[in-house]
Design a protein around this motif. Structure first.
Motif, PDB file in Angstrom:
ATOM      1  N   LYS A  15      21.805  -1.539   3.982  1.00 25.93           N
ATOM      2  CA  LYS A  15      22.286  -0.836   4.977  1.00 25.93           C
ATOM      3  C   LYS A  15      21.342  -0.647   6.107  1.00 25.93           C
ATOM      4  O   LYS A  15      21.857  -0.476   7.386  1.00 25.93           O
ATOM      5  CB  LYS A  15      23.108   0.229   4.218  1.00 25.93           C
ATOM      6  N   ASP A  26      20.773  -3.477   8.445  1.00 25.76           N
ATOM      7  CA  ASP A  26      22.117  -3.590   9.192  1.00 25.76           C
ATOM      8  C   ASP A  26      22.137  -2.701  10.406  1.00 25.76           C
ATOM      9  O   ASP A  26      22.467  -3.019  11.426  1.00 25.76           O
ATOM     10  CB  ASP A  26      23.185  -3.568   8.114  1.00 25.76           C
ATOM     11  N   GLU A  27      21.765  -1.292   9.871  1.00 25.96           N
ATOM     12  CA  GLU A  27      22.032  -0.360  11.120  1.00 25.96           C
ATOM     13  C   GLU A  27      20.865  -0.529  11.938  1.00 25.96           C
ATOM     14  O   GLU A  27      21.156  -0.069  13.359  1.00 25.96           O
ATOM     15  CB  GLU A  27      21.821   1.097  10.489  1.00 25.96           C
ATOM     16  N   LEU A  34      19.272  -3.314  12.860  1.00 22.56           N
ATOM     17  CA  LEU A  34      19.533  -4.610  13.954  1.00 22.56           C
ATOM     18  C   LEU A  34      20.799  -4.093  14.808  1.00 22.56           C
ATOM     19  O   LEU A  34      20.705  -4.438  16.017  1.00 22.56           O
ATOM     20  CB  LEU A  34      20.194  -5.681  12.902  1.00 22.56           C
ATOM     21  N   HIS A  35      21.731  -3.283  14.611  1.00 27.33           N
ATOM     22  CA  HIS A  35      22.873  -2.890  15.216  1.00 27.33           C
ATOM     23  C   HIS A  35      22.223  -2.150  16.471  1.00 27.33           C
ATOM     24  O   HIS A  35      22.770  -2.221  17.548  1.00 27.33           O
ATOM     25  CB  HIS A  35      23.878  -2.188  14.740  1.00 27.33           C
ATOM     26  N   ALA A  36      21.481  -1.168  16.106  1.00 31.95           N
ATOM     27  CA  ALA A  36      20.709  -0.401  17.180  1.00 31.95           C
ATOM     28  C   ALA A  36      19.951  -0.987  18.035  1.00 31.95           C
ATOM     29  O   ALA A  36      19.689  -0.424  19.196  1.00 31.95           O
ATOM     30  CB  ALA A  36      19.985   0.775  16.384  1.00 31.95           C
ATOM     31  N   PRO A  54      19.080  -3.625  20.766  1.00 31.63           N
ATOM     32  CA  PRO A  54      19.527  -4.386  21.808  1.00 31.63           C
ATOM     33  C   PRO A  54      19.064  -5.764  21.968  1.00 31.63           C
ATOM     34  O   PRO A  54      17.751  -5.841  21.816  1.00 31.63           O
ATOM     35  CB  PRO A  54      19.347  -3.497  23.072  1.00 31.63           C
ATOM     36  N   LYS A 104      19.839 -12.013  18.741  1.00 33.22           N
ATOM     37  CA  LYS A 104      19.117 -12.187  17.462  1.00 33.22           C
ATOM     38  C   LYS A 104      19.402 -13.518  17.006  1.00 33.22           C
ATOM     39  O   LYS A 104      20.601 -13.799  17.009  1.00 33.22           O
ATOM     40  CB  LYS A 104      19.277 -10.893  16.701  1.00 33.22           C
ATOM     41  N   ILE A 150      24.229  -8.489   6.996  1.00 29.74           N
ATOM     42  CA  ILE A 150      23.930  -8.623   8.477  1.00 29.74           C
ATOM     43  C   ILE A 150      24.212  -9.656   9.272  1.00 29.74           C
ATOM     44  O   ILE A 150      23.960 -10.158  10.407  1.00 29.74           O
ATOM     45  CB  ILE A 150      22.274  -8.442   8.303  1.00 29.74           C
ATOM     46  N   ARG A 178      26.700 -10.623  11.065  1.00 23.19           N
ATOM     47  CA  ARG A 178      27.426 -10.262  12.395  1.00 23.19           C
ATOM     48  C   ARG A 178      26.464 -10.274  13.494  1.00 23.19           C
ATOM     49  O   ARG A 178      26.589 -10.158  14.605  1.00 23.19           O
ATOM     50  CB  ARG A 178      27.968  -8.986  12.080  1.00 23.19           C
ATOM     51  N   HIS A 179      25.087  -9.945  13.030  1.00 19.66           N
ATOM     52  CA  HIS A 179      24.081  -9.542  14.201  1.00 19.66           C
ATOM     53  C   HIS A 179      23.388 -10.828  14.764  1.00 19.66           C
ATOM     54  O   HIS A 179      22.951 -10.926  15.876  1.00 19.66           O
ATOM     55  CB  HIS A 179      22.973  -8.873  13.684  1.00 19.66           C
TER      56      HIS A 179
END
Length: 238
Positions: A99, A102-103, A105-107, A109, A112, A132, A134-135
């Motif tokens: 997690k 995941d967080e 990579l989401h944060a 910009p 990827k 992960i 989706r990134h």
């Protein structure tokens, strides 16, 4: 965590390129041990040799050619499909969800991408296990590179050509130091991801002078925290 010293060296980066095995998940998952065993079995049957000799030959090819597959293609003329299907037919369940990664990579910009000496199918299973998928906007694998592996320069040039990235605005994350030589030469920021028990990486890194090498800009033993630090620094700056 080691090697994070703020956003300096990354402020220009808009593309983040990640190796897969032992980079996005720790070597302690022992996923590559399963692949190692299957590669040894493949060699033993192909060359009609014992398992101890097969393992020795497998490691010899890996260290010399970058992948065992490349060694088998060069020295024995095998076709790659059966080998790749066989060695990646493993249990991916030891790779846990992450997690924090995941967080992070989401944060962070930017674009990827995955750049691996493995296969797309293997990468998709690993990314799904970590949570992960989706990134990532694309996976460049050993098939895309015409079976020429990292650390050769040619697959990096093919990767750049196919993805259209600007290497001088990109960062590469890898667990094997020699695989960062070409990215560094192309102008990429480089990060070596280390984890205990990554025996192949440790062997290769010792052969090439350890981790204190000019083509390695940063070293981290906690990828999620490293990326979170980058994202936090960017968010806090005007």
């Amino acid at each position: 965590m080691r090697g994070f010293a703020g956003v300096d060296g990354f402020s220009h980066v808009d593309t983040w390129v990640f190796d897969l095995d032992n980079t996005l998940y720790p070597a302690s998952c022992r996923l590559f041990d399963q692949i190692d065993v299957r590669m040894g079995n493949f060699l033993a049957k192909l060359l009609n040799i014992g398992h101890a000799e097969a393992r020795r030959r497998q490691k010899e090819m890996f260290y010399k050619y970058g992948t065992t597959l490349r060694g088998l293609m060069t020295e024995h003329g095998i076709t790659p499909d059966d080998f790749l299907d066989y060695v990646h037919d493993i249990d991916h369940s030891p790779v846990p969800p992450n997690k924090a990664l995941d967080e992070a990579l989401h944060a962070l910009p930017g674009r990827k991408l995955i750049f691996t000496n493995g296969t797309v199918a293997h990468a998709e299973k690993v990314l799904a296990r970590i949570g992960i998928t989706r990134h990532f906007g694309g996976i460049f694998d050993i098939v895309h590179s015409d079976f020429i592996p990292k650390p050769e320069m040619e697959p990096y040039l093919k990767f750049i050509g196919q993805t259209g990235i600007d290497p001088t605005a990109s960062a590469m994350f890898e667990d094997i130091a020699r695989n960062l030589e070409a990215p560094h030469a192309l102008g990429m920021a480089t990060v070596l991801v280390v984890s205990p028990g990554n025996k192949d990486a440790e062997h290769l890194n010792m052969q090439t002078g350890g981790t204190a090498q000019e083509h390695i800009h940063h070293v981290t033993d906690d990828l999620a925290s490293f990326l979170a630090g980058l994202a936090g620094d960017r968010k806090s700056r005007p």
